[in-house]
Design a protein around this motif. Structure first.
Motif, mmCIF file in Angstrom:
data_model
loop_
_atom_site.group_PDB
_atom_site.id
_atom_site.type_symbol
_atom_site.label_atom_id
_atom_site.label_comp_id
_atom_site.label_asym_id
_atom_site.label_seq_id
_atom_site.Cartn_x
_atom_site.Cartn_y
_atom_site.Cartn_z
ATOM 1 N N LEU A 238 0.833 -1.194 0.000
ATOM 2 C CA LEU A 238 0.000 0.000 0.000
ATOM 3 C C LEU A 238 0.872 1.250 0.000
ATOM 4 O O LEU A 238 1.768 1.393 0.831
ATOM 5 C CB LEU A 238 -0.915 -0.008 1.229
ATOM 6 C CG LEU A 238 -2.027 1.041 1.257
ATOM 7 C CD1 LEU A 238 -3.045 0.776 0.166
ATOM 8 C CD2 LEU A 238 -2.716 1.045 2.621
ATOM 9 N N GLY A 239 0.628 2.141 -0.946
ATOM 10 C CA GLY A 239 1.374 3.397 -1.018
ATOM 11 C C GLY A 239 2.684 3.316 -1.767
ATOM 12 O O GLY A 239 3.346 4.344 -1.954
ATOM 13 N N GLU A 240 3.088 2.124 -2.210
ATOM 14 C CA GLU A 240 4.342 1.968 -2.939
ATOM 15 C C GLU A 240 4.133 2.170 -4.436
ATOM 16 O O GLU A 240 3.085 1.803 -4.981
ATOM 17 C CB GLU A 240 4.937 0.578 -2.716
ATOM 18 C CG GLU A 240 5.601 0.389 -1.382
ATOM 19 C CD GLU A 240 6.278 -0.968 -1.267
ATOM 20 O OE1 GLU A 240 7.025 -1.169 -0.291
ATOM 21 O OE2 GLU A 240 6.068 -1.826 -2.159
ATOM 22 N N PRO A 241 5.154 2.697 -5.136
ATOM 23 C CA PRO A 241 5.055 2.827 -6.591
ATOM 24 C C PRO A 241 5.408 1.513 -7.282
ATOM 25 O O PRO A 241 6.099 0.664 -6.716
ATOM 26 C CB PRO A 241 6.105 3.897 -6.913
ATOM 27 C CG PRO A 241 7.150 3.703 -5.860
ATOM 28 C CD PRO A 241 6.408 3.281 -4.602
ATOM 29 N N LEU A 242 4.903 1.345 -8.493
ATOM 30 C CA LEU A 242 5.271 0.172 -9.289
ATOM 31 C C LEU A 242 5.119 0.474 -10.757
ATOM 32 O O LEU A 242 4.368 1.375 -11.159
ATOM 33 C CB LEU A 242 4.424 -1.039 -8.914
ATOM 34 C CG LEU A 242 2.999 -1.134 -9.483
ATOM 35 C CD1 LEU A 242 2.571 -2.583 -9.574
ATOM 36 C CD2 LEU A 242 2.021 -0.336 -8.635
#
Length: 285
Positions: A238-242
């Motif tokens: 959750l909240g991480e970029p990808l």
């Protein structure tokens, strides 16, 4: 023709402009079936209009007629045209760059200039500011319902003469792929690049690999960070970029359950560049 008319504008729906276009189309033939692509193109943003057409058109039946009106040059000597695409769809639009992505990725088979002596709403001859209603909706509905044939739109044009906006191709150089942020996934704030999945895979990538992502606007760096290439948004916390492959088989950038565009003040268009370089996979203890 299949009676389908799909309309896109930058008009919004807070006044009667779109409704007037509907009315004109229905007055041509009540059997016309009218659908909205979107009316939320940012005002005067031809680039976004061009991309939304490309995003959508291939999923509609052949012979569907599209009307696209993003027309900051209304009333000038810019051409009003109808093109037939290589996918056998028709697009009624000002010739101002709206067909950039269609011409590049799908192809234009034929093009015709709208003869306004014939294909213009009766008793609208002194109006020069609402061609969406008076010319494009009228002509589009006549074509979609078979009132006119494509040949009756007007004189034939060379498809090569259809105007394109400047657009750079994605390229690989020195182990890095560089492209353009073509558009935003507006609702969710994801970035959609012009980097094709096949080109991206030339970096010898696998799901779970780590990449350094750099985003620039002109000469100014806006963002630089490491992120993972995932199959879906669930492949990040959750909240991480990808990085991921979007619905058009291009590389996208997302923030899991957040808006990447808002978080990092990123926009889209010809000046927004993205570079992606594979790095050693990060392992946390």
């Amino acid at each position: 023709m299949n009676n389908y008319l799909v309309i896109q504008t930058d008009f919004g729906i807070s006044d009667g402009a779109v409704s007037a276009m509907y009315g004109v189309a229905l007055s041509v033939d009540p059997k016309v079936r009218i659908f909205d692509l979107t009316h939320d193109i940012p005002q005067y943003n031809i680039w976004d209009g061009a991309y939304r057409l490309y995003q959508t058109i291939s999923y509609w039946p052949e012979e569907t007629v599209f009307v696209s009106v993003v027309d900051p040059g209304v009333g000038t000597d810019r051409r009003s045209i109808v093109v037939k695409t290589e996918s056998n769809h028709y697009i009624v639009t000002p010739d101002n760059g709206t067909l950039t992505q269609i011409k590049k990725h799908i192809g234009i088979k034929e093009a015709r200039l709208i003869d306004e002596k014939v294909n213009r709403l009766p008793r609208s001859g002194e109006s020069y500011t609402f061609h969406g209603r008076d010319v494009y909706a009228f002509t589009g509905a006549r074509l979609a319902t078979g009132v006119i044939t494509y040949e009756q739109v007007g004189p034939e044009l060379d498809p090569a003469s259809v105007i394109e906006l400047p657009a750079e191709e994605a390229v690989i150089s020195n182990g890095s792929v560089t492209g353009n942020i073509d558009i935003l996934d507006i609702r969710f704030g994801n970035l959609w690049s012009n980097i094709d999945r096949v080109l991206f895979k030339e970096l010898s990538i696998e799901y779970g690999d780590s990449f350094e992502v750099v985003i620039e606007n002109g000469t100014r760096q806006i963002y630089k960070n490491i992120m993972t290439f995932g199959r879906s948004f669930a492949d990040s916390h959750l909240g991480e970029p990808l990085l991921y492959v979007n619905s058009l088989d291009k590389i996208g950038v997302a923030l899991n359950q957040g808006s990447f565009a808002k978080a990092y003040h990123v926009q889209s268009g010809p000046n927004w560049k993205i570079s992606i370089r594979k790095v050693q996979k990060l392992v946390y203890n």
